[in-house]
Scaffold this motif. Structure first.
Motif, PDB file in Angstrom:
ATOM      1  N   ALA A 176       0.827  -1.202   0.000  1.00  0.00           N
ATOM      2  CA  ALA A 176       0.000   0.000   0.000  1.00  0.00           C
ATOM      3  C   ALA A 176       0.862   1.253   0.000  1.00  0.00           C
ATOM      4  N   TYR A 177       1.945   1.219   0.777  1.00  0.00           N
ATOM      5  CA  TYR A 177       2.851   2.367   0.850  1.00  0.00           C
ATOM      6  C   TYR A 177       3.506   2.626  -0.512  1.00  0.00           C
ATOM      7  N   ALA A 178       4.000   1.545  -1.149  1.00  0.00           N
ATOM      8  CA  ALA A 178       4.666   1.697  -2.454  1.00  0.00           C
ATOM      9  C   ALA A 178       3.705   2.220  -3.505  1.00  0.00           C
ATOM     10  N   SER A 179       2.450   1.809  -3.432  1.00  0.00           N
ATOM     11  CA  SER A 179       1.468   2.216  -4.448  1.00  0.00           C
ATOM     12  C   SER A 179       1.138   3.698  -4.385  1.00  0.00           C
ATOM     13  N   GLU A 180       1.379   4.339  -3.240  1.00  0.00           N
ATOM     14  CA  GLU A 180       1.061   5.756  -3.097  1.00  0.00           C
ATOM     15  C   GLU A 180       2.285   6.645  -3.204  1.00  0.00           C
ATOM     16  N   GLN A 181       3.432   6.070  -3.554  1.00  0.00           N
ATOM     17  CA  GLN A 181       4.646   6.863  -3.692  1.00  0.00           C
ATOM     18  C   GLN A 181       4.817   7.324  -5.140  1.00  0.00           C
ATOM     19  N   LEU A 182       6.011   7.777  -5.465  1.00  0.00           N
ATOM     20  CA  LEU A 182       6.298   8.302  -6.792  1.00  0.00           C
ATOM     21  C   LEU A 182       6.188   7.217  -7.858  1.00  0.00           C
ATOM     22  N   GLY A 183       5.901   7.626  -9.091  1.00  0.00           N
ATOM     23  CA  GLY A 183       5.932   6.709 -10.209  1.00  0.00           C
ATOM     24  C   GLY A 183       7.367   6.382 -10.580  1.00  0.00           C
ATOM     25  N   MET A 184       7.546   5.439 -11.490  1.00  0.00           N
ATOM     26  CA  MET A 184       8.893   4.987 -11.838  1.00  0.00           C
ATOM     27  C   MET A 184       9.727   6.095 -12.471  1.00  0.00           C
ATOM     28  N   ILE A 185       9.097   6.956 -13.267  1.00  0.00           N
ATOM     29  CA  ILE A 185       9.855   8.033 -13.912  1.00  0.00           C
ATOM     30  C   ILE A 185      10.383   9.016 -12.878  1.00  0.00           C
ATOM     31  N   ASP A 186       9.524   9.415 -11.937  1.00  0.00           N
ATOM     32  CA  ASP A 186       9.967  10.343 -10.903  1.00  0.00           C
ATOM     33  C   ASP A 186      11.000   9.701  -9.989  1.00  0.00           C
ATOM     34  N   SER A 187      10.819   8.420  -9.706  1.00  0.00           N
ATOM     35  CA  SER A 187      11.828   7.710  -8.904  1.00  0.00           C
ATOM     36  C   SER A 187      13.162   7.681  -9.631  1.00  0.00           C
ATOM     37  N   ALA A 188      13.120   7.447 -10.938  1.00  0.00           N
ATOM     38  CA  ALA A 188      14.350   7.422 -11.738  1.00  0.00           C
ATOM     39  C   ALA A 188      15.046   8.786 -11.698  1.00  0.00           C
ATOM     40  N   LYS A 189      14.273   9.848 -11.720  1.00  0.00           N
ATOM     41  CA  LYS A 189      14.863  11.180 -11.639  1.00  0.00           C
ATOM     42  C   LYS A 189      15.576  11.382 -10.310  1.00  0.00           C
ATOM     43  N   ASN A 190      14.951  10.915  -9.233  1.00  0.00           N
ATOM     44  CA  ASN A 190      15.572  11.059  -7.913  1.00  0.00           C
ATOM     45  C   ASN A 190      16.853  10.244  -7.796  1.00  0.00           C
ATOM     46  N   ILE A 191      16.814   9.027  -8.337  1.00  0.00           N
ATOM     47  CA  ILE A 191      18.009   8.178  -8.289  1.00  0.00           C
ATOM     48  C   ILE A 191      19.134   8.790  -9.114  1.00  0.00           C
ATOM     49  N   ALA A 192      18.790   9.285 -10.313  1.00  0.00           N
ATOM     50  CA  ALA A 192      19.800   9.918 -11.162  1.00  0.00           C
ATOM     51  C   ALA A 192      20.386  11.153 -10.486  1.00  0.00           C
ATOM     52  N   LYS A 193      19.534  11.909  -9.812  1.00  0.00           N
ATOM     53  CA  LYS A 193      20.012  13.100  -9.097  1.00  0.00           C
ATOM     54  C   LYS A 193      20.998  12.710  -8.008  1.00  0.00           C
ATOM     55  N   SER A 194      20.720  11.627  -7.299  1.00  0.00           N
ATOM     56  CA  SER A 194      21.621  11.173  -6.243  1.00  0.00           C
ATOM     57  C   SER A 194      22.954  10.692  -6.811  1.00  0.00           C
ATOM     58  N   LEU A 195      22.896   9.996  -7.936  1.00  0.00           N
ATOM     59  CA  LEU A 195      24.126   9.499  -8.548  1.00  0.00           C
ATOM     60  C   LEU A 195      24.986  10.631  -9.105  1.00  0.00           C
ATOM     61  N   LEU A 196      24.348  11.680  -9.616  1.00  0.00           N
ATOM     62  CA  LEU A 196      25.067  12.767 -10.284  1.00  0.00           C
ATOM     63  C   LEU A 196      25.338  13.951  -9.363  1.00  0.00           C
ATOM     64  N   ASP A 197      24.946  13.850  -8.121  1.00  0.00           N
ATOM     65  CA  ASP A 197      25.120  14.943  -7.164  1.00  0.00           C
ATOM     66  C   ASP A 197      26.607  15.278  -7.008  1.00  0.00           C
ATOM     67  N   ILE A 198      26.947  16.561  -7.111  1.00  0.00           N
ATOM     68  CA  ILE A 198      28.353  16.974  -7.004  1.00  0.00           C
ATOM     69  C   ILE A 198      28.662  17.559  -5.629  1.00  0.00           C
ATOM     70  N   THR A 199      27.716  17.460  -4.695  1.00  0.00           N
ATOM     71  CA  THR A 199      27.976  17.914  -3.334  1.00  0.00           C
ATOM     72  C   THR A 199      28.364  16.718  -2.469  1.00  0.00           C
ATOM     73  N   GLY A 200      28.691  16.987  -1.216  1.00  0.00           N
ATOM     74  CA  GLY A 200      29.040  15.900  -0.315  1.00  0.00           C
ATOM     75  C   GLY A 200      30.494  15.504  -0.459  1.00  0.00           C
ATOM     76  N   PRO A 201      30.924  14.490   0.278  1.00  0.00           N
ATOM     77  CA  PRO A 201      32.332  14.073   0.281  1.00  0.00           C
ATOM     78  C   PRO A 201      32.744  13.395  -1.019  1.00  0.00           C
ATOM     79  N   ALA A 202      33.895  13.813  -1.533  1.00  0.00           N
ATOM     80  CA  ALA A 202      34.513  13.168  -2.705  1.00  0.00           C
ATOM     81  C   ALA A 202      33.514  12.831  -3.806  1.00  0.00           C
ATOM     82  N   PRO A 203      32.764  13.822  -4.317  1.00  0.00           N
ATOM     83  CA  PRO A 203      31.740  13.503  -5.316  1.00  0.00           C
ATOM     84  C   PRO A 203      32.315  12.962  -6.613  1.00  0.00           C
ATOM     85  N   TYR A 204      33.531  13.347  -6.930  1.00  0.00           N
ATOM     86  CA  TYR A 204      34.077  12.956  -8.227  1.00  0.00           C
ATOM     87  C   TYR A 204      34.462  11.482  -8.280  1.00  0.00           C
ATOM     88  N   LEU A 205      34.688  10.865  -7.128  1.00  0.00           N
ATOM     89  CA  LEU A 205      34.907   9.419  -7.129  1.00  0.00           C
ATOM     90  C   LEU A 205      33.639   8.708  -7.587  1.00  0.00           C
TER      91      LEU A 205
END
Length: 513
Positions: free
Chosen positions: A242-271
Motif C-alpha cells: 500500500a505504501y509503495a502504491s502511493e509513492q512516486l511513479g517509476m519516472i519520478d523515482s528514476a529522476k531522484n536516483i539519477a540526481k543522487s548518482l550525479l550529485d556533485i555535493t558531499g564528500p569526494a563527489p568525483y569518485l
C-alpha cells in the motif's frame, strides 16, 4: 590441497585482510556519531525492542522487513549495547559484500582490478548516501552478492540451489525489493547450462524454492506461535504494498536516483561520478565480449539480469530516496574495474591497478581523517567518543532527576533506546510515519489522520517532547500542526542544540521544584 589451490586460498585471505583494513580506516571514525540517517535509528529502536521480548511490528513498528531489525538485535547482542556495535556489524557486512564483489569481478577482470573493485565498493558504501550508517541496503547486499556469485559459477545441484534460495530470502527479508531478484535468479538457475535432463532442472528449481521458503517459513512459524501472524502479514505485505502504491511513479523515482548518482555535493563527489561513467563504459565493453567469449555468456546474463532487475525493483519501490543507490554500488564497482583493466598501460597492468587502488583509498580517507581528528580532540578534552544531539538530549533529560517520565521523540528517535523508554504509539517509531495517509489508515483505521494520532500521543502527557524547529514534517497537516503548537504552550524549552529543542512539561517542572 594443490599448490595452485593453496596459492588461490592465500591470495583470497590476503584480499580479505586488505579489505578489513580499508573498511576500518574508512568507517571506524564514524562509529561514534549518534545518527546519520533516522532510518538506522528506527532499526535500532525496533531491534532493541526485540531484545526486550517484543517481536517487530508489536511494541515498535516500521515498514521495513523483519530481518532488518533482527540484524540490529544480533549486533547489540554480539558486540554490546552501543551504537558502535551497530556500526561494527554494518562494517562486517560492507566487508563481506566487497569480498564477493572481488570474486565476481574475477570473472571479468584481472586480479589486481578485481581487488580494486572491492576497495571502490567499500569507499562508495562508506562515503555516500548515509553510508556511514548501517542501512538496510548494507544488510541486504551481502547475501545478494553471495547468491549472485554462486549462481554465476553455475548452480545445477539441489544443495547449492537451496543455499542460494536461502541467501536470497535473507536478502529479501532484509530489504523487500530484493524479492524481485528472487524470481529472476530462480529462472536463471533453471536455464543454466550443465543439466543432464529436464528432471534435474526441476529438482534443482524445487531445491531453490525450498531454501527460500524454509527461511520465510521459519520466520512465519515464530510469529504464528507468538500469536502475531497477522501483524507480520500486514506489515511485510499489506502495508508495504500500500505504501509503495502511493509513492512516486517509476519516472519520478528514476529522476531522484539519477540526481543522487550525479550529485556533485558531499564528500569526494568525483569518485562516485568517475565510477558511474567508468561503469557505463564497462557495461558496453562486457556486452562487446558476447561473441568472442561464449563460455562467459551465462555469467554475463546472470550479472546483467540481476542488475536490471535490481534497478527495476528500486524504481518500483516508489520513493527514490538517495540511500537507495547503495544497492547499485557493488555492480558499478565491478563494471568500473572492467573499464580500468582495459585502459591499463600495456605491459604494466599490475602497476596501474596498485596506483588506482592507492588513489581510491586516499580519496576515501579524507572525510575519515577529518572525523578521526575530531574524535582525537574529544579524547584529549576528556569527553566521550560517542557524540551527537541524541546523546546531548539524553544527558539533558537525565539531568532533570526524574524517576518516572515519558518522552515523545519527534526527532532523534534513538532516544527511545538511549533512555529505555516506550514509544507513545508504534506508528511513530519512525517519527515521520505519522504524516503518511496509507500508514495511518493501515495501523489506525480508514478515518485516521495525523491529528488523531497526535491527539492520542499528547493525551498521554509525555514529560518531554523533542523536536526540530527548522524541520516540521507536520506543516502539511494544519490540524496536527496547530494541535502541537497549542500543546507546547504547556511545555518549557529546557535546552537547545542547534535547531533541536527539548521541551519539558510545566507540571513536571513544577512538581520537581
Amino acid at each position: 590441497m594443490t599448490t595452485s589451490a593453496l596459492k588461490d586460498y592465500s591470495s583470497h585471505v590476503g584480499v580479505l585482510l586488505l579489505y578489513g583494513v580499508a573498511t576500518v580506516l574508512l568507517r571506524a571514525p564514524f562509529w561514534f556519531t549518534d545518527r546519520f540517517n533516522w532510518d538506522e535509528s528506527t532499526f535500532v529502536v525496533v531491534g532493541a525492542s526485540l531484545l526486550d521480548g517484543h517481536l517487530p511490528y508489536t511494541a515498535a513498528w516500521d515498514i521495513k522487513p523483519p530481518f532488518t531489525f533482527g540484524w540490529m538485535a544480533l549486533f547489540l547482542t554480539a558486540f554490546g549495547d552501543s551504537i558502535v556495535s551497530v556500526r561494527l556489524g554494518g562494517a562486517l557486512f560492507v566487508l563481506g559484500t566487497a569480498f564477493f564483489v572481488y570474486l565476481i569481478a574475477l570473472r571479468f577482470a584481472p586480479r589486481g582490478y578485481s581487488v580494486l573493485a572491492g576497495l571502490v565498493q567499500i569507499a562508495l558504501a562508506s562515503l555516500y548516501a548515509s553510508g556511514q550508517s548501517t542501512m538496510s541496503e548494507h544488510l541486504a547486499m551481502l547475501p545478494l552478492m553471495a547468491a549472485l556469485y554462486f549462481v554465476m559459477t553455475g548452480v545445477t545441484k539441489p544443495l547449492p540451489a537451496a543455499v542460494v534460495g536461502a541467501l536470497i530470502a535473507i536478502a529479501a527479508l532484509s530489504r523487500m525489493n530484493m524479492a524481485y531478484i528472487a524470481v529472476a535468479l530462480g529462472l536463471l538457475i533453471v536455464a543454466a547450462p550443465g543439466y543432464r535432463d529436464l528432471r534435474e532442472r526441476l529438482v534443482t528449481a524445487v531445491a531453490y524454492a525450498f531454501g527460500g521458503l524454509a527461511i520465510a517459513g521459519l520466520l512465519g512459524l515464530v510469529y504464528l506461535i507468538a500469536g502475531h501472524w497477522e501483524a507480520l502479514w500486514f506489515s511485510v505485505f499489506e502495508a508495504s504494498l500500500a505504501y509503495a502504491s502511493e509513492q512516486l511513479g517509476m519516472i519520478d523515482s528514476a529522476k531522484n536516483i539519477a540526481k543522487s548518482l550525479l550529485d556533485i555535493t558531499g564528500p569526494a563527489p568525483y569518485l562516485r561520478l568517475a565510477v558511474l561513467f567508468l561503469a557505463i563504459a564497462g557495461a558496453l565493453l562486457l556486452l562487446g565480449t558476447w561473441k568472442r567469449h561464449p563460455d562467459a555468456r551465462y555469467a554475463l546474463v546472470v550479472f546483467f539480469v540481476a542488475l536490471a532487475t535490481l534497478v527495476f525493483s528500486i524504481l518500483s519501490s516508489g520513493s527514490g530516496h538517495g540511500h537507495y543507490i547503495l544497492q547499485l554500488f557493488p555492480f558499478l564497482s565491478i563494471l568500473a574495474a572492467v573499464t580500468l583493466s582495459r585502459l591499463a598501460p600495456s605491459g604494466r597492468p599490475r602497476v596501474a591497478a596498485i596506483g588506482l587502488t592507492l588513489v581510491a583509498i586516499a580519496v576515501g580517507l579524507g572525510p575519515a581523517l577529518d572525523k578521526a581528528q575530531f574524535l582525537w580532540r574529544r579524547h584529549q578534552e576528556g569527553l566521550p567518543l560517542t557524540h551527537g544531539p541524541s546523546y546531548w538530549a539524553a544527558d539533558l533529560i537525565r539531568s532533570q532527576g526524574l524517576d518516572d517520565y515519558s518522552i515523545y521523540a519527534m526527532e532523534r528517535n534513538l532516544l527511545y533506546w538511549l533512555l529505555d523508554k516506550p514509544i507513545p504509539d508504534p506508528l511513530v517509531t519512525h517519527p515521520s510515519n505519522i504524516i503518511y495517509p496509507v500508514l495511518l489508515k493501515e495501523l489506525h483505521g480508514p478515518d485516521a489522520t495525523p491529528a488523531m494520532v497526535l491527539s492520542g500521543i499528547l493525551a498521554g502527557k509525555p514529560t518531554f517532547i523533542i523536536r526540530r524547529e527548522a524541520y516540521n514534517y507536520l506543516e502539511g497537516n494544519p490540524d496536527a500542526d496547530r494541535m502541537l503548537t497549542e500543546a507546547l504552550q504547556r511545555y518549557t524549552a529546557i535546552g537547545r542544540n542547534g535547531d533541536l529543542v527539548v521541551y519539558m512539561a510545566n507540571d513536571a517542572r513544577e512538581a520537581r521544584l
